[in-house]
Design a protein around this motif. Structure first.
Motif, PDB file in Angstrom:
ATOM      1  N   ASN A 115       8.399 -12.170   0.542  1.00  0.00           N
ATOM      2  CA  ASN A 115       8.050 -10.775   0.788  1.00  0.00           C
ATOM      3  C   ASN A 115       7.794 -10.555   2.259  1.00  0.00           C
ATOM      4  OD1 ASN A 115       5.218 -11.045   1.436  1.00  0.00           O
ATOM      5  ND2 ASN A 115       4.809 -11.302  -0.741  1.00  0.00           N
ATOM      6  N   CYS A 132       5.849  -4.629   6.531  1.00  0.00           N
ATOM      7  CA  CYS A 132       6.283  -3.938   7.742  1.00  0.00           C
ATOM      8  C   CYS A 132       5.092  -3.264   8.424  1.00  0.00           C
ATOM      9  CB  CYS A 132       7.335  -2.896   7.397  1.00  0.00           C
ATOM     10  SG  CYS A 132       8.814  -3.630   6.679  1.00  0.00           S
ATOM     11  N   TRP A 151       4.438  -1.113   4.423  1.00  0.00           N
ATOM     12  CA  TRP A 151       5.359  -1.181   3.297  1.00  0.00           C
ATOM     13  C   TRP A 151       5.554  -2.654   2.949  1.00  0.00           C
ATOM     14  CZ3 TRP A 151      10.024   2.620   3.241  1.00  0.00           C
ATOM     15  CH2 TRP A 151       9.564   3.920   3.413  1.00  0.00           C
ATOM     16  N   LEU A 154       8.095  -5.217   0.964  1.00  0.00           N
ATOM     17  CA  LEU A 154       9.392  -5.446   0.326  1.00  0.00           C
ATOM     18  C   LEU A 154       9.370  -6.864  -0.216  1.00  0.00           C
ATOM     19  CD1 LEU A 154      12.296  -4.579  -0.316  1.00  0.00           C
ATOM     20  CD2 LEU A 154      12.949  -5.497   1.922  1.00  0.00           C
ATOM     21  N   GLN A 155       9.671  -7.015  -1.516  1.00  0.00           N
ATOM     22  CA  GLN A 155       9.567  -8.325  -2.146  1.00  0.00           C
ATOM     23  C   GLN A 155      10.792  -8.619  -2.989  1.00  0.00           C
ATOM     24  OE1 GLN A 155       6.451  -8.759  -5.100  1.00  0.00           O
ATOM     25  NE2 GLN A 155       6.262 -10.926  -4.631  1.00  0.00           N
ATOM     26  N   TYR A 156      11.309  -9.846  -2.844  1.00  0.00           N
ATOM     27  CA  TYR A 156      12.357 -10.380  -3.705  1.00  0.00           C
ATOM     28  C   TYR A 156      11.713 -11.482  -4.542  1.00  0.00           C
ATOM     29  CZ  TYR A 156      16.201 -13.208  -5.315  1.00  0.00           C
ATOM     30  OH  TYR A 156      17.055 -13.927  -6.114  1.00  0.00           O
ATOM     31  N   TYR A 199      11.366  -5.419  -5.209  1.00  0.00           N
ATOM     32  CA  TYR A 199      10.300  -4.435  -5.269  1.00  0.00           C
ATOM     33  C   TYR A 199      10.061  -3.841  -3.883  1.00  0.00           C
ATOM     34  CZ  TYR A 199       9.305  -7.238  -9.402  1.00  0.00           C
ATOM     35  OH  TYR A 199       9.406  -7.930 -10.574  1.00  0.00           O
ATOM     36  N   LEU A 200       9.729  -2.589  -3.877  1.00  0.00           N
ATOM     37  CA  LEU A 200       9.301  -1.915  -2.661  1.00  0.00           C
ATOM     38  C   LEU A 200       8.004  -1.187  -2.983  1.00  0.00           C
ATOM     39  CD1 LEU A 200       9.742  -0.939   0.250  1.00  0.00           C
ATOM     40  CD2 LEU A 200      11.030   0.982  -0.691  1.00  0.00           C
ATOM     41  N   SER A 201       6.958  -1.502  -2.247  1.00  0.00           N
ATOM     42  CA  SER A 201       5.660  -0.871  -2.447  1.00  0.00           C
ATOM     43  C   SER A 201       5.326  -0.064  -1.190  1.00  0.00           C
ATOM     44  CB  SER A 201       4.590  -1.950  -2.674  1.00  0.00           C
ATOM     45  OG  SER A 201       3.315  -1.365  -2.773  1.00  0.00           O
ATOM     46  N   ILE A 202       5.103   1.236  -1.383  1.00  0.00           N
ATOM     47  CA  ILE A 202       4.814   2.142  -0.267  1.00  0.00           C
ATOM     48  C   ILE A 202       3.414   2.689  -0.456  1.00  0.00           C
ATOM     49  CG2 ILE A 202       5.511   4.256   0.903  1.00  0.00           C
ATOM     50  CD1 ILE A 202       8.338   3.770  -0.278  1.00  0.00           C
TER      51      ILE A 202
END
Length: 142
Positions: free
Chosen positions: A102, A105, A109, A111-113, A133-136
């Protein structure tokens, strides 16, 4: 799918071992459900490595570990390939590996694979699951 409801309790922990960012994680728990659905025990344990950048990408974390799940009762799937009889009392179990990467940023934000590979199981599919996954975060900045 099985007309059941219930409650899940668990405990988890992460620990950084070295200043280099090497750490570990562990979690375990139980899922209690009604309608004669078996109680489930699940656990995961592994290592992770965090690299901090303090730039556009604040940090990257890589993780790798073991994941297991075991129902504490129930029956095997019955029937044939063409006539499977799957009840809510089916006893499921699997063991596998999990891993991911992951990135956080500058605007927080995430971003996870993620992937997990089940290498053995009972009444559960062997195979691989992938996730992105994207968590904002909502609201103001910290």
């Amino acid at each position: 799918g099985d007309d059941g409801s219930g409650v899940e309790i668990g405990i988890g922990s992460t620990k950084k071992f070295l200043q280099s960012g090497l750490g570990g994680y562990a979690w375990m728990g139980f899922r209690f459900r009604n309608h004669d659905i078996p109680t489930t025990f699940f656990a995961s344990v592994g290592l992770n490595q965090t690299i901090v950048f303090n730039k556009t990408v604040k940090s990257i974390k890589m993780s790798f570990g073991y994941r297991g799940l075991e129902d504490l009762g129930g029956d095997d799937i019955q029937g044939t390939l063409w006539d499977i009889q799957y009840s809510q009392r089916v006893r499921e179990a699997f063991h596998g590996i999990e891993g991911g990467i992951n990135a956080v940023c500058c605007n927080d934000w995430l971003l996870q694979y993620y992937m997990d590979y089940r290498f053995t199981g009972r009444n559960a599919l062997d195979g691989t699951t992938y996730g992105l996954y994207l968590s904002i975060p909502l609201g103001g900045r910290k």
